[in-house]
Design a protein around this motif. Structure first.
Motif, PDB file in Angstrom:
ATOM      1  N   GLY A  39     -14.425 -38.603  19.606  1.00 40.11           N
ATOM      2  CA  GLY A  39     -14.304 -38.746  21.056  1.00 40.11           C
ATOM      3  C   GLY A  39     -13.076 -38.051  21.588  1.00 40.11           C
ATOM      4  O   GLY A  39     -13.123 -37.370  22.622  1.00 40.11           O
ATOM      5  N   SER A  42     -13.500 -34.305  21.812  1.00 37.88           N
ATOM      6  CA  SER A  42     -14.322 -33.819  22.919  1.00 37.88           C
ATOM      7  C   SER A  42     -13.494 -33.674  24.205  1.00 37.88           C
ATOM      8  O   SER A  42     -13.786 -32.823  25.041  1.00 37.88           O
ATOM      9  CB  SER A  42     -15.517 -34.748  23.150  1.00 37.88           C
ATOM     10  OG  SER A  42     -15.113 -35.997  23.665  1.00 37.88           O
ATOM     11  N   TYR A  43     -12.461 -34.495  24.365  1.00 35.46           N
ATOM     12  CA  TYR A  43     -11.617 -34.431  25.568  1.00 35.46           C
ATOM     13  C   TYR A  43     -10.323 -33.652  25.337  1.00 35.46           C
ATOM     14  O   TYR A  43      -9.721 -33.172  26.303  1.00 35.46           O
ATOM     15  CB  TYR A  43     -11.276 -35.845  26.050  1.00 35.46           C
ATOM     16  CG  TYR A  43     -12.420 -36.512  26.782  1.00 35.46           C
ATOM     17  CD1 TYR A  43     -12.666 -36.230  28.125  1.00 35.46           C
ATOM     18  CD2 TYR A  43     -13.253 -37.411  26.137  1.00 35.46           C
ATOM     19  CE1 TYR A  43     -13.719 -36.841  28.803  1.00 35.46           C
ATOM     20  CE2 TYR A  43     -14.316 -38.026  26.809  1.00 35.46           C
ATOM     21  CZ  TYR A  43     -14.536 -37.731  28.136  1.00 35.46           C
ATOM     22  OH  TYR A  43     -15.581 -38.325  28.801  1.00 35.46           O
ATOM     23  N   HIS A 211     -18.536 -44.725  21.166  1.00 37.80           N
ATOM     24  CA  HIS A 211     -19.364 -43.566  21.518  1.00 37.80           C
ATOM     25  C   HIS A 211     -19.514 -43.426  23.035  1.00 37.80           C
ATOM     26  O   HIS A 211     -20.073 -42.442  23.514  1.00 37.80           O
ATOM     27  CB  HIS A 211     -20.751 -43.687  20.881  1.00 37.80           C
ATOM     28  CG  HIS A 211     -20.737 -43.647  19.381  1.00 37.80           C
ATOM     29  ND1 HIS A 211     -20.199 -42.594  18.664  1.00 37.80           N
ATOM     30  CD2 HIS A 211     -21.183 -44.540  18.454  1.00 37.80           C
ATOM     31  CE1 HIS A 211     -20.322 -42.839  17.360  1.00 37.80           C
ATOM     32  NE2 HIS A 211     -20.910 -44.007  17.217  1.00 37.80           N
ATOM     33  N   HIS A 212     -19.043 -44.417  23.793  1.00 40.73           N
ATOM     34  CA  HIS A 212     -19.180 -44.432  25.257  1.00 40.73           C
ATOM     35  C   HIS A 212     -18.237 -43.375  25.843  1.00 40.73           C
ATOM     36  O   HIS A 212     -17.026 -43.441  25.637  1.00 40.73           O
ATOM     37  CB  HIS A 212     -18.804 -45.822  25.764  1.00 40.73           C
ATOM     38  CG  HIS A 212     -19.185 -46.109  27.183  1.00 40.73           C
ATOM     39  ND1 HIS A 212     -18.848 -45.279  28.247  1.00 40.73           N
ATOM     40  CD2 HIS A 212     -19.860 -47.153  27.732  1.00 40.73           C
ATOM     41  CE1 HIS A 212     -19.309 -45.800  29.367  1.00 40.73           C
ATOM     42  NE2 HIS A 212     -19.931 -46.947  29.086  1.00 40.73           N
ATOM     43  N   PRO A 213     -18.772 -42.393  26.579  1.00 41.07           N
ATOM     44  CA  PRO A 213     -17.927 -41.299  27.081  1.00 41.07           C
ATOM     45  C   PRO A 213     -16.749 -41.784  27.942  1.00 41.07           C
ATOM     46  O   PRO A 213     -15.677 -41.176  27.914  1.00 41.07           O
ATOM     47  CB  PRO A 213     -18.890 -40.443  27.911  1.00 41.07           C
ATOM     48  CG  PRO A 213     -20.249 -40.767  27.386  1.00 41.07           C
ATOM     49  CD  PRO A 213     -20.196 -42.187  26.928  1.00 41.07           C
ATOM     50  N   GLN A 214     -16.938 -42.846  28.697  1.00 38.03           N
ATOM     51  CA  GLN A 214     -15.858 -43.336  29.540  1.00 38.03           C
ATOM     52  C   GLN A 214     -14.756 -44.015  28.713  1.00 38.03           C
ATOM     53  O   GLN A 214     -13.575 -43.913  29.042  1.00 38.03           O
ATOM     54  CB  GLN A 214     -16.404 -44.303  30.588  1.00 38.03           C
ATOM     55  CG  GLN A 214     -17.176 -43.621  31.691  1.00 38.03           C
ATOM     56  CD  GLN A 214     -16.249 -42.811  32.596  1.00 38.03           C
ATOM     57  OE1 GLN A 214     -15.251 -43.314  33.094  1.00 38.03           O
ATOM     58  NE2 GLN A 214     -16.583 -41.545  32.808  1.00 38.03           N
ATOM     59  N   GLN A 216     -14.081 -43.091  25.666  1.00 40.20           N
ATOM     60  CA  GLN A 216     -13.423 -41.927  25.058  1.00 40.20           C
ATOM     61  C   GLN A 216     -12.438 -41.290  26.037  1.00 40.20           C
ATOM     62  O   GLN A 216     -11.347 -40.877  25.646  1.00 40.20           O
ATOM     63  CB  GLN A 216     -14.479 -40.905  24.617  1.00 40.20           C
ATOM     64  CG  GLN A 216     -15.377 -41.411  23.499  1.00 40.20           C
ATOM     65  CD  GLN A 216     -16.516 -40.445  23.188  1.00 40.20           C
ATOM     66  OE1 GLN A 216     -16.774 -39.494  23.931  1.00 40.20           O
ATOM     67  NE2 GLN A 216     -17.204 -40.682  22.083  1.00 40.20           N
ATOM     68  N   ARG A 217     -12.810 -41.249  27.308  1.00 40.54           N
ATOM     69  CA  ARG A 217     -11.922 -40.667  28.319  1.00 40.54           C
ATOM     70  C   ARG A 217     -10.646 -41.498  28.461  1.00 40.54           C
ATOM     71  O   ARG A 217      -9.542 -40.944  28.542  1.00 40.54           O
ATOM     72  CB  ARG A 217     -12.638 -40.558  29.675  1.00 40.54           C
ATOM     73  CG  ARG A 217     -11.762 -39.934  30.757  1.00 40.54           C
ATOM     74  CD  ARG A 217     -12.461 -39.909  32.110  1.00 40.54           C
ATOM     75  NE  ARG A 217     -13.470 -38.870  32.188  1.00 40.54           N
ATOM     76  CZ  ARG A 217     -13.232 -37.600  32.526  1.00 40.54           C
ATOM     77  NH1 ARG A 217     -11.993 -37.208  32.791  1.00 40.54           N
ATOM     78  NH2 ARG A 217     -14.205 -36.737  32.593  1.00 40.54           N
TER      79      ARG A 217
END
Length: 252
Positions: A39, A42-43, A211-214, A216-217
């Motif tokens: 994660g 990815s950011y 795994h939740h994109p938010q 991870q952000r």
């Protein structure tokens, strides 16, 4: 800032090793640390991100050389807090006071390093019924909240509730509410010495929360906020300067 951010994701790795819960291999095939690292990549594609677990070596993958080269350490622990070497805890503590960032995750609230830095029991209420969690932003001006949905909706998660026995945080960024009624200070920051600390609670071994994109952000924002790569990594110490010492510096 010189060079790449250097990030170490630490996870005790015991749930994965003993296959508890039995579906952990399905939701986290690379381990919780692997999912967190993926994660972050990815950011933060330019960062140097490595992982370690309790069983990495006698130093749990956190020897002096590693920590000296780490801008931010992320810490996930649950079953094996007592197995973490006191010498390693002392070392991490020294590096945090010297300016290394520390992000403590979920059940890491009981990690030796967290209770040592905060000085309280860090106790809380909990219930694992797979309830919906809503993570509400209460300080949108904070860099960790940048670009984050409010609320973040987590369909299933372990409930953490008040009272959370922590000192008053420097920043209260997120408060979570749960389907069962409780609320929890789920995203808080502290400074200790020169180091920045962020505690973020969502992320139980039973559910694929990392795994939740938010989520991870939030973790990527937390890393960027906690990192102070150009800081001299030394613990603040006692000094005994002569009177008017700064006048000498001004003349040079």
């Amino acid at each position: 800032m010189n060079g790449k951010l250097r990030i170490r994701v630490w996870n005790e790795g015991v749930h994965e090793a003993i296959n508890e819960p039995s579906h952990i291999g399905e939701i986290y095939p690379e381990g919780i640390h692997g999912a967190i690292a993926a994660g972050l990549r990815s950011y933060l594609p330019d960062a140097e991100i490595t992982t370690a677990v309790l069983a990495t070596d006698d130093e749990h993958g956190l020897d002096e050389e590693v920590l000296a080269e780490t801008d931010v350490l992320l810490w996930w622990g649950h079953m094996a807090h007592a197995e973490v070497s006191d010498a390693v805890v002392e070392r991490v503590h020294r590096h945090v006071l010297g300016g290394m960032g520390l992000i403590v995750l979920h059940s890491g609230h009981f990690a030796k390093i967290f209770t040592k830095l905060l000085g309280t029991s860090c106790s809380l209420a909990w219930r694992n019924d797979g309830e919906r969690e809503l993570v509400w932003t209460v300080k949108p001006s904070h860099p960790i909240a940048e670009g984050v949905d409010s609320p973040i909706v987590i369909p299933e998660q372990e409930m953490y509730g008040e009272l959370f026995d922590i000192p008053d945080p420097d920043d209260l960024i997120f408060i979570s509410s749960f389907a069962g009624g409780e609320v929890f200070r789920s995203g808080v920051t502290f400074t200790r010495g020169k180091g920045r600390i962020f505690y973020f609670s969502p992320g139980d071994q039973e559910y694929p929360v990392y795994h939740h994109p938010q989520i991870q952000r939030v973790l990527a924002n937390g890393v960027k906020w906690a990192a102070q790569p150009d800081l001299d990594r030394s613990v603040p110490e006692v000094t005994n300067p002569a009177r008017e010492w700064f006048q000498e510096q001004m003349h040079h």
